[in-house]
Each structure stands twice: as C-alpha cells, then as structure tokens.
Write a protein that holds these residues in place. Structure first.
Motif, mmCIF file in Angstrom:
data_model
loop_
_atom_site.group_PDB
_atom_site.id
_atom_site.type_symbol
_atom_site.label_atom_id
_atom_site.label_comp_id
_atom_site.label_asym_id
_atom_site.label_seq_id
_atom_site.Cartn_x
_atom_site.Cartn_y
_atom_site.Cartn_z
ATOM 1 N N LEU A 90 14.875 0.841 3.112
ATOM 2 C CA LEU A 90 15.231 1.759 4.197
ATOM 3 C C LEU A 90 13.994 2.288 4.915
ATOM 4 O O LEU A 90 13.973 2.406 6.147
ATOM 5 N N PHE A 91 12.950 2.579 4.138
ATOM 6 C CA PHE A 91 11.704 3.098 4.712
ATOM 7 C C PHE A 91 11.038 2.043 5.592
ATOM 8 O O PHE A 91 10.582 2.328 6.700
ATOM 9 N N GLY A 121 8.578 0.346 9.695
ATOM 10 C CA GLY A 121 7.760 -0.857 9.780
ATOM 11 C C GLY A 121 6.529 -0.779 8.898
ATOM 12 O O GLY A 121 6.450 0.022 7.964
ATOM 13 N N ALA A 122 5.514 -1.584 9.215
ATOM 14 C CA ALA A 122 4.314 -1.642 8.383
ATOM 15 C C ALA A 122 3.188 -0.768 8.913
ATOM 16 O O ALA A 122 2.338 -0.312 8.138
ATOM 17 N N GLY A 169 0.780 -1.229 0.000
ATOM 18 C CA GLY A 169 0.000 0.000 0.000
ATOM 19 C C GLY A 169 0.811 1.277 0.000
ATOM 20 O O GLY A 169 0.244 2.377 0.006
ATOM 21 N N ILE A 170 2.133 1.183 0.017
ATOM 22 C CA ILE A 170 2.998 2.351 0.016
ATOM 23 C C ILE A 170 3.651 2.486 -1.360
ATOM 24 O O ILE A 170 4.186 1.512 -1.902
ATOM 25 N N CYS A 171 3.595 3.698 -1.894
ATOM 26 C CA CYS A 171 4.134 3.958 -3.230
ATOM 27 C C CYS A 171 5.481 4.666 -3.118
ATOM 28 O O CYS A 171 5.620 5.662 -2.405
ATOM 29 N N TYR A 172 6.464 4.147 -3.834
ATOM 30 C CA TYR A 172 7.787 4.758 -3.924
ATOM 31 C C TYR A 172 7.964 5.199 -5.375
ATOM 32 O O TYR A 172 7.945 4.372 -6.287
ATOM 33 N N PRO A 222 3.468 3.906 8.562
ATOM 34 C CA PRO A 222 3.075 4.551 7.301
ATOM 35 C C PRO A 222 1.571 4.528 7.046
ATOM 36 O O PRO A 222 1.049 5.406 6.353
ATOM 37 N N GLN A 223 0.875 3.537 7.593
ATOM 38 C CA GLN A 223 -0.568 3.445 7.361
ATOM 39 C C GLN A 223 -1.338 4.478 8.188
ATOM 40 O O GLN A 223 -2.478 4.823 7.841
ATOM 41 N N ARG A 224 -0.735 4.977 9.258
ATOM 42 C CA ARG A 224 -1.404 5.960 10.120
ATOM 43 C C ARG A 224 -0.888 7.380 9.929
ATOM 44 O O ARG A 224 -1.533 8.343 10.343
ATOM 45 N N ALA A 225 0.281 7.524 9.320
ATOM 46 C CA ALA A 225 0.939 8.823 9.235
ATOM 47 C C ALA A 225 0.133 9.805 8.384
ATOM 48 O O ALA A 225 -0.467 9.431 7.373
#
Length: 221
Positions: free
Chosen positions: A85-86, A91-92, A59-62, A95-98
């Motif tokens: 590195l991210f 962790g997992a 779910g995270i786009c780089y 990023p889902q809450r940030a």
C-alpha cells in the motif's frame, strides 16, 4: 495475537506510525531502528514478552510490534500489506526525500485501518490468502533476543498500557456484537417482508378462487 504498534521509516527517520495503546515502545523502537541494516531483509526481535517484526525493502523499513511469539505469519502478512500500500501510494522516490513524519497524517490512517483489520479477524486471519502466502517465507526468518544488538546502557524497560489493550479488545468485541445484531435484524426484516408478501399473495389467490381474479363474482353479490 494482537498487533500493538507499527511504523514505516527510512533508517532512523520515521515517516508514519500508528498505535492505539499508550507506552514507551516508540522510544524502544527508535533504538532498534538504529540497529537495523538498510538492506533488504526481514527479521524478528524478541523483547521481554513482546516481539518486533520488520521487513526492509528498497531502503524502507516496515516494522510492527505484537504481543505473542511463535505466530509470525500474521505480522509479516500485515507488514507486506503495508509495504504494498505504501509503495502504491508514494512510489520509490517520495519516501527517499520525505522528512520525519511528513507522511504520517495521511498514511497513519492506512496503518490503523489495516491493523484493525488484522486484529479484528482474530484466529480467522490465519485462513486469509495473504497469510497463507507467508507460511513458507517466514520459516527462514531469523529470531533473536533484542539484547544481542543493544549496547551497554541501551536497555530500556518496555512499558505498554495493558488497560488500553483490554479496552481495544472490548471495543472490537462490542463492534462485532453490534455488527452481528445488525445482520440478524436485517435477516429477520427480510424474512418478515417475504412473509407479508407471500401472505398477501396467498390471500389474493384464495379470494380469486372464490370470487374470480377480477372479483366479478363477489361484485355480483
């Protein structure tokens, strides 16, 4: 090939980004992010003379933007590097809450450092093991013109200040030259120290041959 811009996002929410070049590509990127499906995958979009590469994982786009087509190995190696590195850092769950840009102050420095690394390596970066591992992976990456995913009215002229990029290249060249001069200075300094020590030892040895190594024969005179 130069990496110009990069970001990490959760769908349209940008968590961190970095560029040393001025332009409106962040605006273009926001439009593009709304078109990227939130499923794991990777793809390349061509936009005029620039290329957007992205990797989505968990779910995270780089995403990064480069200025040359037909060389996807380096951008995807860079993106995988940023991904690792991210993930190691946050962790997992984080990023889902940030919220938007909440990780920017900290992680933009990591993006900057890795981008400088891949850019400064130049053509030699193709020899890095990180890039070699991408050779087979990128063969199947789809490449499309970005206009295929844009709706009517979403076409935005991509503006990039090439003066800034030339300044960056000049700075990298100057830095490389400075590093080379420093390395050569230390090499010459080591040789000079070696010659001084070797010369001193030679003088001591010759004097010892004539005077004895405790110089008793010379003291007698």
């Amino acid at each position: 090939m130069t990496l110009v811009y990069a970001l990490v996002s959760r769908q349209k929410t940008v968590l961190a980004e970095w560029t040393a070049t001025s332009g409106n590509f962040p605006t273009v990127t926001r439009v593009l992010l709304s078109k990227i499906p939130p499923v794991d995958g990777r793809m390349t979009y061509v936009y005029d003379e620039y290329v957007f590469h992205y990797v989505v994982e968990n779910g995270i786009c780089y995403l990064c933007m480069s200025d040359e087509q037909n060389k996807p190995r380096v951008p995807f190696a860079f993106l995988n590097d940023i991904n690792e590195l991210f993930t190691q850092k946050y962790g997992a769950d984080v990023p889902q809450r940030a919220i938007a840009f909440s990780l920017n102050e900290e992680f933009s420095k990591v993006i900057q450092e890795r981008m400088d690394y891949y850019n400064s390596a130049g053509s030699n970066v193709d020899g890095l093991s990180a890039v070699k591992n991408q050779i087979e992976d990128v063969k199947g990456v789809m490449v499309e013109n970005i206009e295929k995913v844009l709706e009517r009215g979403e076409k935005i002229e991509l503006l990039v200040d090439k003066t800034d990029r030339l300044n960056q290249q000049a700075f990298r060249f100057e830095s490389s030259s400075r590093d080379l001069r420093r390395a050569m200075w230390w090499k010459n300094a080591r040789w000079a120290a070696f010659l001084v020590v070797a010369g001193g030892f030679l003088v001591f040895f010759v004097a010892g041959m004539f005077c004895g190594f405790d110089f008793h024969r010379c003291k007698a005179h």
